[in-house]
Design a protein around this motif. Sequence first.
Motif, mmCIF file in Angstrom:
data_model
loop_
_atom_site.group_PDB
_atom_site.id
_atom_site.type_symbol
_atom_site.label_atom_id
_atom_site.label_comp_id
_atom_site.label_asym_id
_atom_site.label_seq_id
_atom_site.Cartn_x
_atom_site.Cartn_y
_atom_site.Cartn_z
ATOM 1 N N UNK A 19 0.863 -1.173 0.000
ATOM 2 C CA UNK A 19 0.000 0.000 0.000
ATOM 3 C C UNK A 19 0.905 1.229 0.000
ATOM 4 N N UNK A 20 0.965 1.943 -1.112
ATOM 5 C CA UNK A 20 1.865 3.082 -1.236
ATOM 6 C C UNK A 20 1.262 4.364 -0.658
ATOM 7 N N UNK B 39 5.915 6.254 4.137
ATOM 8 C CA UNK B 39 6.565 7.473 4.628
ATOM 9 C C UNK B 39 7.863 7.663 3.868
ATOM 10 N N UNK B 40 7.981 8.821 3.253
ATOM 11 C CA UNK B 40 9.206 9.129 2.523
ATOM 12 C C UNK B 40 9.928 10.236 3.255
ATOM 13 N N UNK B 41 11.214 10.282 3.141
ATOM 14 C CA UNK B 41 12.017 11.303 3.798
ATOM 15 C C UNK B 41 11.888 12.597 3.005
#
Length: 153
Positions: free
Chosen positions: A124-125, A129-131
């Motif tokens: 599930x994209x 959490x991306x930096x």
Amino acid sequence: MERLRNLLLDFFNGAEPKHITLSGVDHVITVTALGGGAEQPRIKLRHYHVELSRSKIPSAAPQVTLHAIGASMDLSVRRSQIAPDTLWKDALRVPRQARPKKQKNVSRDEWGDKRGRVYLQKQNLDNLQVKKMKALRSSPGEDENEAGERAED
């Protein structure tokens, strides 16, 4: 004689190649069983060196000459006490720990490299959490100004 044959095959047997290059063969070991029936069985073990020479016909395969080298043995079976079939089968049984464990989804390609296949669940994209980089963040003073401008609209 059949059990002796199995013993000698296990001792001298190697990998079975698909193709043999004649120039790559330089030694030959022969095992010949003679007799049986009423007379004592004899086994002749010979070791030869292979010498290749040109044949008289240019398009034909080279002429092969065998030269006896090393030890030559003439073996005779004088006494034999064959084990019962149940004991023979128990002796040939491979223990479970020595058997290779089967690996699922693992194979080898034509170069001998190991290839494996890994299965994952669908990701599930939306919750990923991306930096966030500092360069893309707005400074604290800009946030207040933007908030004030929105309130006025």
